[in-house]
Write an enzyme that holds these catalytic residues in place. Structure first.
Site, PDB file in Angstrom:
ATOM      1  N   CYS A  10      39.844  22.634  28.412  1.00  0.00           N
ATOM      2  CA  CYS A  10      41.204  22.963  27.998  1.00  0.00           C
ATOM      3  C   CYS A  10      41.132  23.408  26.539  1.00  0.00           C
ATOM      4  CB  CYS A  10      42.107  21.746  28.160  1.00  0.00           C
ATOM      5  SG  CYS A  10      43.841  22.169  28.232  1.00  0.00           S
ATOM      6  N   CYS A  83      45.814  25.839  31.220  1.00  0.00           N
ATOM      7  CA  CYS A  83      46.398  25.764  29.884  1.00  0.00           C
ATOM      8  C   CYS A  83      47.793  26.350  29.760  1.00  0.00           C
ATOM      9  CB  CYS A  83      45.453  26.450  28.894  1.00  0.00           C
ATOM     10  SG  CYS A  83      43.801  25.738  28.935  1.00  0.00           S
ATOM     11  N   CYS A  87      43.285  30.795  28.648  1.00  0.00           N
ATOM     12  CA  CYS A  87      42.315  29.710  28.737  1.00  0.00           C
ATOM     13  C   CYS A  87      41.070  30.023  27.916  1.00  0.00           C
ATOM     14  CB  CYS A  87      41.930  29.462  30.190  1.00  0.00           C
ATOM     15  SG  CYS A  87      43.012  28.258  30.970  1.00  0.00           S
TER      16      CYS A  87
END
Length: 136
Positions: A10, A83, A87
């Protein structure tokens, strides 16, 4: 045979990916190593996530910290937390995108909902793969 390295990725490596790492390590399936990382790690992991994981599930995240993708071994399987923004680039395609909402700054109930989602994803992830320790 070497363990399968799984990385939860993440952007900030502060909440969802850290929760996924802690839950996966807590499950401790043989044949796997679990990591988390991000492209722009925070100075510390989300303290609400740490508190809720400890109080609600008895899982300590005290040994975890935010880290870059370069600080972990190259993963065999890379999972995006989803996300909602661009990303992190990890140099290859993600194997899975779990599409999780970020609970940062929200209520405990919202953290718990994301934790439950991560648990379901982990269970599904482990069910659909051969578990090396079982020799399948």
């Amino acid at each position: 045979m070497a363990n399968t390295k799984v990385a939860f990725i993440c952007t900030h490596n502060a909440c969802r990916s850290q929760i996924a790492e802690a839950l996966a390590k807590h499950l401790s399936p043989c044949g796997y190593e679990f990591y988390s990382a991000g492209s722009v790690p925070q100075k510390q992991i989300d303290q609400n996530a740490v508190r809720i994981m400890k109080n609600e599930l008895g899982i300590s995240m005290s040994d975890q910290y935010s880290k870059t993708i370069q600080e972990i071994p190259e993963p065999d399987i890379a999972i995006s937390m989803g996300c909602g923004v661009r990303c992190p680039c990890i140099g290859r395609a993600f194997d899975e995108d779990w599409g999780l909402e970020d609970p940062t700054g929200k209520s405990d109930a919202e953290y718990l909902a994301v934790i439950r989602e991560i648990q379901k994803h982990l269970e599904h992830f482990l069910e659909k793969r051969e578990k090396p320790a079982r020799g399948k």
